[in-house]
Design a protein around this motif. Structure first.
Motif, PDB file in Angstrom:
ATOM      1  N   LEU A   1      70.889  20.798 107.058  1.00  0.00           N
ATOM      2  CA  LEU A   1      69.671  20.265 106.455  1.00  0.00           C
ATOM      3  C   LEU A   1      68.955  21.334 105.644  1.00  0.00           C
ATOM      4  N   GLN A   2      68.944  22.573 106.141  1.00  0.00           N
ATOM      5  CA  GLN A   2      68.327  23.676 105.397  1.00  0.00           C
ATOM      6  C   GLN A   2      69.042  23.917 104.077  1.00  0.00           C
TER       7      GLN A   2
ATOM      8  N   MET B   1      70.772  21.757 102.339  1.00  0.00           N
ATOM      9  CA  MET B   1      70.555  20.627 101.439  1.00  0.00           C
ATOM     10  C   MET B   1      69.145  20.622 100.856  1.00  0.00           C
ATOM     11  N   ASN B   2      68.209  21.215 101.572  1.00  0.00           N
ATOM     12  CA  ASN B   2      66.812  21.203 101.125  1.00  0.00           C
ATOM     13  C   ASN B   2      66.382  22.488 100.440  1.00  0.00           C
TER      14      ASN B   2
ATOM     15  N   ALA C   1      65.394  25.203  97.767  1.00  0.00           N
ATOM     16  CA  ALA C   1      64.723  25.048  96.473  1.00  0.00           C
ATOM     17  C   ALA C   1      65.548  25.732  95.381  1.00  0.00           C
TER      18      ALA C   1
ATOM     19  N   GLN D   1      76.635  20.491  96.849  1.00  0.00           N
ATOM     20  CA  GLN D   1      75.718  19.453  97.322  1.00  0.00           C
ATOM     21  C   GLN D   1      76.478  18.209  97.774  1.00  0.00           C
TER      22      GLN D   1
ATOM     23  N   ARG E   1      77.144  15.396 105.949  1.00  0.00           N
ATOM     24  CA  ARG E   1      76.026  14.705 106.609  1.00  0.00           C
ATOM     25  C   ARG E   1      76.407  13.282 106.999  1.00  0.00           C
TER      26      ARG E   1
ATOM     27  N   ASN F   1      65.512  11.727 110.216  1.00  0.00           N
ATOM     28  CA  ASN F   1      65.063  12.360 108.975  1.00  0.00           C
ATOM     29  C   ASN F   1      66.100  12.294 107.860  1.00  0.00           C
ATOM     30  N   THR F   2      67.368  12.137 108.215  1.00  0.00           N
ATOM     31  CA  THR F   2      68.430  12.204 107.199  1.00  0.00           C
ATOM     32  C   THR F   2      69.095  10.866 106.909  1.00  0.00           C
TER      33      THR F   2
END
Length: 804
Positions: A236-237, A239-240, A242, A257, A264, A321-322
């Motif tokens: 998750l980190q 994929m998120n 910046a 990605q 995921r 969340n995903t």
């Protein structure tokens, strides 16, 4: 204790980032009146701090407050006092010795066992446990069991890979945008290095160990679950992360990605499939334990099921969340499967309760109990068999306040009602922790505490009760949302425990059928449990459900009171026998006595007081009605005896709301006693009475008292002739006949014969003294006296009373 623990966690420890592990209700040795709680807690942040916290109620008693806390590392000795015999006392040696007495040995042992485990897990310095049973001391938790499995920190080996056509095109574009790309290759390379750092390290490069955990990680063991959790968080980190402007256009970034998206989705499918299997498997394991509860009034414990599933709580949060669709699907599947499991358990549980209430065996076949709906399909006569064993004591009155429905509660003794009360309390006591535990689990497992609003379907109450899903739907107005996490939890609880309310209502209907006075027990018990549930959470499923059922119980209670008043109005009396104490008067006494014992210190005392006022006024009116209709027994006797009984009942029970009615009953008793005495006694010396009435008439006409003897009709000779007609023997005979007459009028159960006889004696003596006074004033010096004395009257009355 479950409700208290839940409240302490919510109000005291959660705001302080602590988790409550164990609790014991204690008081200081020698000071048993001031109770408090000792709590074993751990902090939720690392490094973990373990504390023993003393909590007590505020001075006003409306909330709990934290009083003292000791670090577990400062605890030197735990002294359980006796390793063999049960003993609620124990000492904790901190900076000084604290001596405690637990409310129960079980609570003490559970608390000491928890302290031992915390010591083994978190402290290097070991606490001395003395006089503690070896059974309480388990082996130490393996050091690796709770350690985080990082996994995948090894460095990936760089291998040369030729650029593909797309990558060559990307580089050419970048070079065209940089003027010194060819003239100053070193500067261009440095620029590329800075901009591509986003692909280095753990920014968009997921460790191989994490990838392996996501693809193949063991979802059945604690270590495997923790490895998968760490890997999912790392994914998750990545994929998120910046990205700088333009980096998202790089082919390598897009490929990475996409790999993350595939990972995921793959892991989300694997996780959802595994959890669905866990739901099914755990449900089957739980079903295997139902047999042992089938003959006991207990519900199976779901704690092991909850404990095992809570290992996946962080993964459920990750899934929420995903991939909310899969999270929602798991939520629906959990509700669907658990609602069927709980329905089987709860219906079996209520079936046992119904059988115990009716005293039947073989699954209630004897009285037509079919299925778990609790419907009584047997005939009215079969229902009445529940109380035929004491039918010899059945009252003969044509109407009975206790004869409600198809059954006569007058045939049920105190033991029967006590048994019902215990069974009903046991039912509520089993349901309460079951619902609280499930609600607590749902909140933690589905991570509803952290979200005040989540997508869902706004459902009507009817749809909720019909098992409406929680899936997202779109109407003409767009997607609907659930207002808060409490709404979500309540909807889930309503679906899972949809059978509780109808089963409780069926049980209440059966209890009311057995004996309408059971509604008193149910009103008190249900009110208390509603009050307890509302103190924990007034908007919870438990509070709402019990509150709905309480309405039914209150309705049955009101119906019981109304039926009693209706039967009073319809009562008929025999024309051939004396009335005595009316059935509804005796049964009001029984009702009030029972009600006072049940409602002692009850929360809903006001309901009973209102019922008392209605009932006592109806009793008063009905006594008057029967007294006016009575042919065999004089009206004054009916009023006197029944109001005496009412006054005695109210005096004994000391019902404060009926104080004015008690005074009124006493006044009515006194008035009608006096009226009956005067009417029945009449004029026992009738001719003498007529003679002196004439004397008093002459005096009233103006003749002086001392001159009355000169009147021809009232001279001394005439007076002596009248007095001679009442020798002592005749007076005693008249009194004896009067006693027999009174004895026929009065009933034995109220025992008022001697009271009435004594009042008649007093009234006769009053008349005798009146005659003596007239003789002394109107015939002074004549020496005329009655042929019997006051002492003779006392002797006659005493002799007559003793002879009968």
């Amino acid at each position: 204790m479950t409700a208290i623990k839940h409240a302490l966690q919510r109000d005291i420890f959660t705001p302080n980032d602590e988790r409550l592990l164990s609790i014991v209700n204690v008081c200081k040795a020698g000071k048993k009146k001031r109770n408090c709680f000792l709590c074993a807690t751990v902090t939720t942040e690392r490094p973990v701090q373990v504390n023993v916290v003393k909590v007590k109620k505020s001075d006003k008693g409306d909330f709990y407050k934290r009083q003292t806390a000791w670090a577990l590392r400062d605890l030197a000795v735990v002294d359980a006092k006796d390793a063999v015999k049960e003993n609620p006392e124990f000492d904790l040696h901190f900076d000084k010795v604290y001596k405690w007495v637990a409310s129960s040995t079980v609570e003490k042992n559970t608390f000491i066992s928890c302290i031992w485990k915390l010591n083994q897990r978190y402290l290097r310095k070991k606490i001395d446990f003395i006089n503690v049973s070896s059974q309480l001391l388990e082996e130490s938790v393996p050091s690796g069991e709770n350690q985080s499995v990082a996994g995948g920190d090894e460095e990936a080996v760089d291998e040369y890979q030729e650029l593909n056509a797309r990558e060559e095109q990307d580089i050419e574009i970048m070079m065209e945008g940089c003027e010194y790309a060819i003239s100053n290759a070193e500067a261009f390379a440095e620029k590329l290095s800075r901009e591509l750092q986003v692909l280095d390290g753990n920014h968009m490069d997921l460790a191989k160990g994490h990838i392996k955990a996501l693809q193949e990680g063991d979802l059945t063991s604690s270590r495997g679950i923790e490895a998968c959790t760490n890997a999912a968080d790392a994914l998750l980190q990545c994929m998120n992360v910046a990205l700088r402007p333009g980096h998202d256009m790089l082919h390598a970034v897009k490929e990475q990605q996409q790999r993350f998206i595939d990972l995921r989705e793959q892991f989300a499918r694997r996780l959802a499939s595994h959890l669905n299997s866990v739901f099914v498997q755990q449900g089957h394991d739980q079903s295997s334990t139902l047999a042992q509860h089938s003959v006991e009034l207990t519900l199976p414990n779901h704690h092991p099921f909850h404990r095992d599933l809570l290992r996946y709580a962080k993964l459920m949060e990750w899934l929420k969340n995903t991939d909310y669709g899969k999270y929602e699907g798991l939520t629906k599947n959990y509700m669907d499967y658990l609602s069927r499991l709980y329905e089987r358990e709860i219906k079996d549980f209520f079936e046992v309760a119904k059988i115990k209430m009716t005293g039947t065996t073989k699954e209630g076949k004897k009285f037509g109990l079919h299925g778990s709906s609790g419907k009584l399909t047997g005939s009215t006569s079969s229902l009445n068999k529940l109380s035929v064993q004491s039918s010899g004591n059945r009252r003969s009155q044509s109407s009975s306040l206790l004869d409600m429905g198809n059954m006569s509660a007058s045939d049920l003794d105190v033991a029967d009602r006590t048994k019902f009360d215990k069974i009903f309390e046991q039912v509520l006591s089993e349901l309460e922790p079951l619902c609280l535990a499930e609600q607590d689990f749902i909140s933690k497992f589905f991570k509803l505490q952290q979200h005040q609003s989540i997508p869902g379907t706004a459902m009507s109450e009817a749809e909720e009760m019909d098992g409406g899903t929680l899936s997202r739907s779109y109407t003409s107005g767009g997607p609907q949302t659930i207002s808060s996490e409490k709404d979500m939890i309540r909807q889930m609880m309503t679906k899972i425990f949809r059978c509780i309310e109808p089963e409780l209502n069926n049980l209440i209907a059966l209890g009311d059928k057995i004996d309408s006075f059971n509604s008193l027990y149910m009103l008190v018990k249900m009110s208390h449990h509603v009050w307890t549930a509302q103190n924990v959470d007034p908007a919870s499923f438990l509070s709402t459900t019990l509150g709905n059922v309480l309405v039914t119980v209150k309705r049955n209670f009101d119906k019981c009171i109304s039926n009693q008043m209706k039967q009073m109005d319809e009562v008929k009396i025999s024309k051939k026998s004396k009335v005595g104490i009316l059935s509804f008067v005796a049964e009001f006494e029984e009702f009030a006595g029972l009600a006072e014992s049940i409602f002692k210190n009850a929360e809903r005392r006001g309901d009973l007081d209102k019922a008392y006022i209605k009932l006592i006024r109806a009793v008063f009116v009905s006594v008057e009605k029967v007294a006016n209709e009575s042919q065999k027994t004089p009206r004054d006797v009916v009023m006197m005896e029944n109001f005496h009984h009412i006054f005695a009942t109210l005096s004994r029970l000391k019902i404060s709301c009926l104080e004015s009615e008690k005074k009124e009953a006493k006044q009515k008793y006194t008035d009608h006693l006096q009226s009956y005495v005067i009417y029945s006694l009449g004029q026992p010396l009738e001719k003498l009475n007529h003679f002196f009435e004439g004397v008093e008439a002459r005096v009233a006409q103006g003749i002086r008292e001392e001159e009355v003897s000169y009147q021809l009709a009232f001279n001394k000779q005439e007076l002596r002739k009248v007095i001679k007609e009442y020798p002592g023997k005749e007076v005693k005979k008249g009194l004896d006949n009067l006693y027999k007459k009174v004895d026929k009028h009065l009933c034995e159960e109220e025992n008022l014969l001697q009271v009435v006889w004594h009042s008649m004696q007093d009234e006769f003596i009053r008349q005798y003294k009146h005659f003596e006074g007239l003789i002394a004033r109107c015939y002074p010096g004549s020496g005329i006296t009655m042929e019997f004395t006051i002492q003779d009257i006392l002797d006659y009355c005493s002799s007559i009373a003793q002879s009968h």
